[in-house]
Enzyme design. Sequence first.
Site, PDB file in Angstrom:
ATOM      1  N   ASP A 105       0.860  -1.184   0.000  1.00  0.00           N
ATOM      2  CA  ASP A 105       0.000   0.000   0.000  1.00  0.00           C
ATOM      3  C   ASP A 105       0.904   1.245   0.000  1.00  0.00           C
ATOM      4  O   ASP A 105       1.787   1.348  -0.850  1.00  0.00           O
ATOM      5  CB  ASP A 105      -0.952  -0.066   1.204  1.00  0.00           C
ATOM      6  CG  ASP A 105      -1.925   1.083   1.308  1.00  0.00           C
ATOM      7  OD1 ASP A 105      -2.920   1.097   0.569  1.00  0.00           O
ATOM      8  OD2 ASP A 105      -1.684   1.978   2.129  1.00  0.00           O
ATOM      9  N   HIS A 303      -7.218  -6.177  -1.145  1.00  0.00           N
ATOM     10  CA  HIS A 303      -6.121  -5.225  -0.965  1.00  0.00           C
ATOM     11  C   HIS A 303      -5.099  -5.641   0.085  1.00  0.00           C
ATOM     12  O   HIS A 303      -3.921  -5.302  -0.034  1.00  0.00           O
ATOM     13  CB  HIS A 303      -6.702  -3.865  -0.581  1.00  0.00           C
ATOM     14  CG  HIS A 303      -5.678  -2.793  -0.411  1.00  0.00           C
ATOM     15  ND1 HIS A 303      -4.922  -2.323  -1.462  1.00  0.00           N
ATOM     16  CD2 HIS A 303      -5.254  -2.109   0.686  1.00  0.00           C
ATOM     17  CE1 HIS A 303      -4.094  -1.384  -1.027  1.00  0.00           C
ATOM     18  NE2 HIS A 303      -4.270  -1.243   0.273  1.00  0.00           N
TER      19      HIS A 303
END
Length: 327
Positions: A105, A303
């Site tokens: 991320d 994610h």
Amino acid sequence: MHQKATEITHRLISSPGGRIHLAEQGSGPLVLLVHGFPESWYSWRHQLPALAAAGYRAVAVDVRGYGRSSKPAATDAYRMTALVEDNVAVVHALGEESAVVVGHDWGANIAASSALVAPDVFRAVALLSVPYAPRGGPRPSDVFAGMGGDEEFYVSYFQEPGRAEAEIEPDVRGWLAGLYAVLSGDTAPAPGAPDPHFVGRGGTMRDRFPAGRLPGWLSERELDVYAGEFERTGMTGALNRYRNMDRDWEDLVAFDGAPITQPSLFVGGALDASMTWLADAIEAFPVTLPGLVSSHLLDGCGHWIQQERPDDVNRLLVEWLAALPRS
């Protein structure tokens, strides 16, 4: 003989922003693990023992502004160049001259910038969930402001000081649970549901989070760890990363369009929206990551890739690391 899986040690080291907290396991070539938003060193709890068992010194940091690391008051203390300096300081404080850096991320962007700005220190880079996209194009805040039509892109929402804090901090645990769920492969909204990356007029991000359901990778106890950290620190240090994107664009102008030439790895989740938004960045890898060893998309994964699919990520990391020249 490598350390046992239970032997994680914690320490604080000096850095340009104060102190960086890290969790360390194993011995051998240094692998620096950098988390994203809203996470902590704990996001790498599955990777630390696996990398240690494979013969590496695995070190997961709390990024500046998170956990037990320092949280400077100034917003501009969270610019990318400062976070790169922290990573370099960690490597040197550990008595090493170089490291492999792995990021997820925002950590992927920090890892990429570290490899770009300090190639003498970071000899290889692995990026999880967010592909490398070189600096360039219009000012970031202008791009984000033009997205979404009547709705507001979450980055713009985060960029206004105090606004996201007012939503999150009254119920940190509930907000984190919702964000983790809405971006996970097994608890993501059904196709056609309102996009959770956008905020409706007069609304909040939480309006689009699923209620009362944790993703399969996250236990109540693990959620307590994350919530406890942010309840103690508040959210501003973490959110200040978003508030420096224009500064980063200015600071890194010398690297406009620059490729990362070190050996690299990319792993993404097939259900992660980044794979769609940043598809052009992935297609550009032959130019932007000429040292790319391999690129992988994990089916059914969202994610939070190293937590959703720890065995797959550990295998890919260990195989990639094993093929690198030893420093």
